[in-house]
Design an enzyme around this catalytic site. Structure first.
Site, PDB file in Angstrom:
ATOM      1  CG  ASP A  46      -1.919  -1.130   1.207  1.00  0.00           C
ATOM      2  OD1 ASP A  46      -2.359  -1.529   0.108  1.00  0.00           O
ATOM      3  OD2 ASP A  46      -2.239  -1.621   2.296  1.00  0.00           O
ATOM      4  CD  GLU A 212      -8.663  -4.056   0.374  1.00  0.00           C
ATOM      5  OE1 GLU A 212      -9.263  -4.060   1.452  1.00  0.00           O
ATOM      6  OE2 GLU A 212      -7.744  -4.859   0.130  1.00  0.00           O
TER       7      GLU A 212
END
Ligand SMILES: *[C@@H]1O[C@H](CO)[C@@H](O)[C@H](O)[C@H]1NC(C)=O
Length: 339
Positions: A46, A212
């Site tokens: 991420d 997401e």
């Protein structure tokens, strides 16, 4: 890929191989490999990448390692982990506050803002927090604490925040969710107070449906919403999900930072829309967790993501998740999109 029409797979890839000397041609039928990086392997998940205003140094932030800070003088590395945003964890009073997820760093009026998430896998008891610094160096970050929190039973989950300044100059947080997918709310001028109710901007109703890791970026007249969809983590090499059900990246765009975002076929991202921009190929497996920044050295907008490897002894091992960098060719997307 169960929720996708095959048409999505025939669209032009909007990423190009990153050669620092010249702009490479867009590849229509395949995905470009990430930029080859110098130096030792650096774990990234991420990622968020930004250059420091004062000296152009590259700062990369990652999940885990208390929000690890990784720097380089060149985009192609070598990259070195030099510390953490929150070496003592987050002040958010939730399980997982010692394991920071998905930091998102941006610069506004002299301050670097790092939004982050606190949660544990499989839980909706999650919080989005904020830390600030004026230099990004380890030891300079102040934890401003909780911005927003969710609990079991909510329609959304407070993870994967990312900050955008909308068309009116208002700070806008896009976030979520795994459950309920992607939401937004406005922030106050303090960049911390939640100013509006959550509004859903992307939703996939077809299992396996988790969406997401979103990111919003303005280019030209449009705001582009990128999302990561599918299984991100915990792959069993001997029992992989059906091909295409692992992480991959979709995009839609809108004249407003608040949407509605539609894909290349005109389908709203709240109704399963999304144009595929990046998926597993070659050694790249389950790419996602994306961000974008404009590289001052090359002038290019760089797509920043993590990926797992599908080959060799490190195949499918999350601990070997790597940094992916490609340039974005906005023209190849923009030319054919109608909104
Ligand atoms: C893969 O991850 C393991 C566990 O962290 C580590 O020991 C190993 O060095 C990594 N391999 C590579 C090629 O980065």
């Amino acid at each position: 890929m169960t929720h996708l029409t095959s048409a999505f797979y025939t669209l032009c890839a909007s990423l190009v191989a990153l050669s620092l000397g010249s702009v490479a041609s867009p590849l229509a039928t395949t995905f470009p490999d990430p930029l080859a990086l110098a130096g030792d392997h650096v774990y990234v998940h991420d990622p968020s990448l930004i250059q420091r205003e004062s000296d152009g140094k590259y700062f990369l932030f990652t999940s885990h390692d208390k929000a690890g800070i990784i720097t380089a003088d060149d985009l192609a590395g070598p990259w070195t982990e030099i510390g953490s945003v929150l070496p003592d964890g987050s002040s958010i009073d939730l399980p997982g506050n010692n394991d920071i997820w998905a930091p998102d760093v941006s610069f506004h009026d002299g301050v670097y803002y790092a939004y982050y998430a606190v949660s544990v896998s499989g839980s909706m008891d999650s919080g989005i927090g904020l830390a600030t610094s004026t230099s990004m160096d380890p030891g300079t970050w102040t934890d401003q604490g909780q911005v927003f929190r969710t609990q079991t039973g909510d329609p959304y989950n407070a993870i994967d925040p990312t900050l955008t300044i909308d068309e009116n100059g208002t700070p806008l947080l896009t976030w979520g969710s795994y459950w309920g997918d992607i939401y937004q709310f406005n922030l106050g001028n303090d960049f911390k107070t939640v100013a509006t109710d959550p509004v859903q901007v992307a939703h996939n109703s077809t299992p396996p449906s988790p969406v997401e890791g979103s990111f919003v970026w303005k280019n030209g007249d449009f705001f582009y919403l990128f999302t990561s969809s599918g299984q991100c983590c915990s792959f069993d090499p001997n029992n992989l999900p059906p091909a295409g059900n692992e992480y991959k990246v979709f995009v839609g765009r809108s004249a407003s930072a608040h949407g509605p975002f539609v894909d290349q076929a005109g389908v709203d991202m709240r109704n399963n829309g999304g144009t595929l921009v990046l998926a597993s190929h070659g050694d790249v497996f389950a790419p996602g967790g994306e961000g974008i920044f404009t590289d001052s050295k090359s002038g290019k907008d760089i797509f920043v993501y993590h990926y797992l490897h599908s080959q060799g002894s490190i195949a499918y091992v999350e601990a070997n998740s790597s940094l992916g960098l490609n340039a974005i060719d906005w023209s190849s997307v923009g030319a054919v999109w109608a909104v």
